[in-house]
Design an enzyme around this catalytic site. Structure first.
Site, PDB file in Angstrom:
ATOM      1  N   PHE A   1       1.118   4.291   9.515  1.00 36.51           N
ATOM      2  CA  PHE A   1       0.195   3.279   8.997  1.00 36.51           C
ATOM      3  C   PHE A   1       0.280   3.062   7.482  1.00 36.51           C
ATOM      4  O   PHE A   1       0.399   1.915   7.021  1.00 36.51           O
ATOM      5  CB  PHE A   1      -1.249   3.657   9.388  1.00 36.51           C
TER       6      PHE A   1
ATOM      7  N   ASP B   1      -9.710  10.531   5.398  1.00 36.53           N
ATOM      8  CA  ASP B   1      -9.827  10.460   3.930  1.00 36.53           C
ATOM      9  C   ASP B   1     -11.133  11.121   3.482  1.00 36.53           C
ATOM     10  O   ASP B   1     -11.156  11.864   2.495  1.00 36.53           O
ATOM     11  CB  ASP B   1      -9.877   9.001   3.459  1.00 36.53           C
TER      12      ASP B   1
ATOM     13  N   THR C   1      -3.834   8.955  -0.147  1.00 33.44           N
ATOM     14  CA  THR C   1      -3.971   9.170   1.296  1.00 33.44           C
ATOM     15  C   THR C   1      -4.142   7.810   1.972  1.00 33.44           C
ATOM     16  O   THR C   1      -4.945   7.650   2.885  1.00 33.44           O
ATOM     17  CB  THR C   1      -5.184  10.079   1.592  1.00 33.44           C
TER      18      THR C   1
HETATM   19  C1  BDR Z   1      -2.982   7.540   7.935  1.00 30.85           C
HETATM   20  O1  BDR Z   1      -3.450   6.243   8.307  1.00 30.85           O
HETATM   21  C2  BDR Z   1      -4.844   6.173   8.186  1.00 30.85           C
HETATM   22  O2  BDR Z   1      -5.407   5.569   9.321  1.00 30.85           O
HETATM   23  C3  BDR Z   1      -5.340   7.576   7.985  1.00 30.85           C
HETATM   24  O3  BDR Z   1      -6.471   7.558   7.121  1.00 30.85           O
HETATM   25  C4  BDR Z   1      -4.169   8.288   7.355  1.00 30.85           C
HETATM   26  O4  BDR Z   1      -4.170   8.125   5.959  1.00 30.85           O
HETATM   27  C5  BDR Z   1      -2.353   8.200   9.151  1.00 30.85           C
HETATM   28  O5  BDR Z   1      -1.294   7.432   9.616  1.00 30.85           O
HETATM   29 CA    CA Z   2      -6.140   7.356   4.770  1.00 27.85          CA
END
Ligand code: BDR
Ligand code: CA
Length: 306
Positions: free
Chosen positions: A162, A15, A121
């Site tokens: 995630f 990020d 994000t």
């Molecule tokens: C996403 O999960 C977070 O850990 C990272 O910042 C990214 O946005 C990747 O799976």
């Molecule tokens: Ca992220």
């Protein structure tokens, strides 16, 4: 004319690099940053967003903190990926700027006008809250470019990425909103790895370059251990890069539904590439990337921040 963007994020190594890429790119004007709990708790992701802007000398950009937990679930952070601070690696000093008073959902509503691209994000909690609190924004939000999801394998569970996994109800609400959304998922981010050679190019290139190199030292060690990757995917920066240069990614129109009630697959983004469900396409999904061009753009832009 540059494209105005707002980044809703949970810094997080990638990020922070995404924010720096936006700041370094004349094609974009970053008009605000909002933070959410995700990679780390909200206090840490907010501090990290402020620190990142300060490193680039851009503390004039408003930062608003938002949700400290997903809509209906307990927060699951990614401390094993991003460390206790959320940005482990470089030595972090306390930022001198403070977040604005407004909640992220309200600042987003204020900043979103026709032409502004929202680039989340992170888990989509703030975006879902904004749509709940300010439903009229739906009509003036032209486009969301989200880093999250996966057509194939996940990275938290075999099924889920995630950002989708942390708040599947929020992701489901955003995909159901009718707002045009581009999904930049693991299928493309895992194809472009930022290597130690890229980090060395940046280490001597001023404050921002050194910061990114030190972030990458920590981030890459995780990806070597866990994936045997020879580099790290800078997931979130790819969403920003797609706004800078849409030709970097190949996308396919498809319906994306998000699983919210499954024993094994919560947070799965179910991408109907062949149209077998009969559900209307609601997203452009990243399926290919020009990795070399993306990485060169990323490194050369960060170098230019020096
Ligand atoms: C996403 O999960 C977070 O850990 C990272 O910042 C990214 O946005 C990747 O799976
Ligand atoms: Ca992220």
């Amino acid at each position: 004319m540059s494209t105005r963007i707002v980044i809703d994020c949970d810094p997080g190594h990638d990020d922070a690099i995404a924010i720096l890429l936006a700041l370094a790119s004349p094609e974009l004007e970053l008009v605000g940053v909002t933070t959410v709990a995700g990679n780390q708790t909200l206090d840490k992701t907010t501090r990290n967003a402020l620190v990142t802007l300060e490193i680039a000398g851009r503390s004039d950009i408003p930062v608003a903190a938002g949700a400290d937990a997903p809509l209906r679930r307990q927060l699951r952070t990614a401390a094993h990926v991003h460390g206790d601070s959320g940005l482990d690696g470089p030595e972090l000093s306390e930022p001198s700027a403070l977040p604005v008073e407004a909640h992220a959902a309200d600042l987003l509503a204020e900043l979103i006008e026709p032409g502004v691209v929202l680039v989340p994000t992170a888990p989509l909690t703030n975006v879902a809250l904004m749509l709940e609190r300010h439903p009229e924004v739906r009509d003036r939000l032209d486009r969301i470019v989200w880093m999250g999801g996966s057509i194939a394998e996940g990275n938290v569970t075999p099924a889920a990425e995630f950002n989708a996994f942390v708040d599947p109800e929020a992701a489901a609400a955003v995909f159901a909103s009718g707002i045009p959304i581009t999904m930049v998922g693991l299928d493309v981010t895992h194809k472009a790895l930022f290597t130690r050679a890229h980090a060395e190019r940046l280490r001597g290139a001023g404050g921002a370059g050194r910061f990114v190199a030190e972030l990458s030292d920590f981030f890459q060690a995780f990806h070597e251990r866990s994936y045997a990757f020879d580099g790290s995917p800078i997931h979130d920066a790819m969403a920003v890069a797609h706004v800078i240069d849409p030709t970097l990614l190949t996308t396919r129109r498809a319906n994306v539904a998000v699983e919210t009630r499954s024993e094994f697959s919560d947070g799965r983004t179910v991408v109907d590439l062949r149209g077998v469900t009969g559900r209307e396409p609601n997203a452009d999904v990243g399926v290919g990337v020009d990795a070399a061009r993306f990485l060169e753009l990323l490194v050369s832009r960060i170098e230019s921040l020096a």
